[in-house]
Design a protein around this motif. Sequence first.
Motif, PDB file in Angstrom:
ATOM      1  N   TYR A  44       0.851  -1.186   0.000  1.00  0.00           N
ATOM      2  CA  TYR A  44       0.000   0.000   0.000  1.00  0.00           C
ATOM      3  C   TYR A  44       0.888   1.238   0.000  1.00  0.00           C
ATOM      4  CZ  TYR A  44      -3.615  -3.233   1.654  1.00  0.00           C
ATOM      5  OH  TYR A  44      -4.490  -4.278   1.785  1.00  0.00           O
ATOM      6  N   PRO A  45       0.692   2.153  -0.942  1.00  0.00           N
ATOM      7  CA  PRO A  45       1.468   3.401  -0.936  1.00  0.00           C
ATOM      8  C   PRO A  45       1.139   4.268   0.288  1.00  0.00           C
ATOM      9  CG  PRO A  45       0.393   3.065  -3.067  1.00  0.00           C
ATOM     10  CD  PRO A  45      -0.176   2.048  -2.109  1.00  0.00           C
ATOM     11  N   GLN A  46       2.033   5.173   0.608  1.00  0.00           N
ATOM     12  CA  GLN A  46       1.811   6.125   1.693  1.00  0.00           C
ATOM     13  C   GLN A  46       0.485   6.856   1.482  1.00  0.00           C
ATOM     14  OE1 GLN A  46       4.974   8.969   2.032  1.00  0.00           O
ATOM     15  NE2 GLN A  46       4.064  10.004   3.782  1.00  0.00           N
ATOM     16  N   ASN A  47      -0.208   7.114   2.562  1.00  0.00           N
ATOM     17  CA  ASN A  47      -1.496   7.840   2.598  1.00  0.00           C
ATOM     18  C   ASN A  47      -2.680   7.061   2.032  1.00  0.00           C
ATOM     19  OD1 ASN A  47      -0.418  10.127   3.866  1.00  0.00           O
ATOM     20  ND2 ASN A  47       0.313  10.889   1.891  1.00  0.00           N
ATOM     21  N   THR A  48      -2.523   5.785   1.719  1.00  0.00           N
ATOM     22  CA  THR A  48      -3.623   4.973   1.235  1.00  0.00           C
ATOM     23  C   THR A  48      -4.558   4.617   2.389  1.00  0.00           C
ATOM     24  OG1 THR A  48      -2.226   3.984  -0.463  1.00  0.00           O
ATOM     25  CG2 THR A  48      -4.219   2.768   0.122  1.00  0.00           C
ATOM     26  N   ILE A  49      -5.868   4.717   2.131  1.00  0.00           N
ATOM     27  CA  ILE A  49      -6.856   4.269   3.109  1.00  0.00           C
ATOM     28  C   ILE A  49      -7.057   2.772   2.885  1.00  0.00           C
ATOM     29  CG2 ILE A  49      -9.223   4.477   3.936  1.00  0.00           C
ATOM     30  CD1 ILE A  49      -7.615   7.011   4.418  1.00  0.00           C
ATOM     31  N   VAL A  50      -6.731   1.978   3.875  1.00  0.00           N
ATOM     32  CA  VAL A  50      -6.841   0.525   3.782  1.00  0.00           C
ATOM     33  C   VAL A  50      -8.251   0.069   4.141  1.00  0.00           C
ATOM     34  CG1 VAL A  50      -5.970  -1.668   4.691  1.00  0.00           C
ATOM     35  CG2 VAL A  50      -4.393   0.227   4.281  1.00  0.00           C
ATOM     36  N   LYS A  53      -5.270   3.900   7.824  1.00  0.00           N
ATOM     37  CA  LYS A  53      -4.558   4.642   6.783  1.00  0.00           C
ATOM     38  C   LYS A  53      -3.068   4.353   6.880  1.00  0.00           C
ATOM     39  CE  LYS A  53      -3.755   9.364   5.187  1.00  0.00           C
ATOM     40  NZ  LYS A  53      -4.074  10.788   5.423  1.00  0.00           N
ATOM     41  N   CYS A  54      -2.417   4.267   5.738  1.00  0.00           N
ATOM     42  CA  CYS A  54      -0.969   4.055   5.713  1.00  0.00           C
ATOM     43  C   CYS A  54      -0.260   5.380   5.966  1.00  0.00           C
ATOM     44  CB  CYS A  54      -0.530   3.498   4.367  1.00  0.00           C
ATOM     45  SG  CYS A  54      -1.253   1.911   3.989  1.00  0.00           S
ATOM     46  N   LYS A  85       4.614   3.926   3.344  1.00  0.00           N
ATOM     47  CA  LYS A  85       4.377   2.772   2.476  1.00  0.00           C
ATOM     48  C   LYS A  85       4.320   1.545   3.384  1.00  0.00           C
ATOM     49  CE  LYS A  85       6.616   0.074  -1.154  1.00  0.00           C
ATOM     50  NZ  LYS A  85       7.818   0.001  -2.017  1.00  0.00           N
TER      51      LYS A  85
END
Length: 133
Positions: free
Chosen positions: A18-24, A96-97, A100
């Motif tokens: 998951y890239p930085q700032n991705t909502i998981v 959220k990430c 990364k």
Amino acid sequence: MDEKVREMIWDYLKPVVYPQNTIVRRTGEPFDSILFVTEGILWVYSTTDGSQQTGMMNQFFQKSDVYGDEELLSWTTSHSGSPSYTNLPFSKENVKCHTKVQGFALSAMYLTAVVSKCGDFWSPSKTTTLVLV
């Protein structure tokens, strides 16, 4: 955890990045997988008004942590025999990430397969937390 159970879980894990700032995961979404974090930091937070803008951080997960195991293990063991994917638990928080994040995911479907195939080796009382060892 029994070695047979651990080996079977390894067979079902899927690598995820998951890239930085991705909502998981968002509040109200189905809780459909467990995430084993191998790198990075996840923020877990709740919101007061349902938006992504205001709220309070509850905790964070980093390398070697497991997110979602309590929720899905509880769901799987309480619905043993014939779990229905229409009654998955819903997330009560946002994830959220912060950086990364890399790890492995175990879906609810595969978790139920592990539980059903391991039968005698599965002990919910002994398996309250999953770890990758």
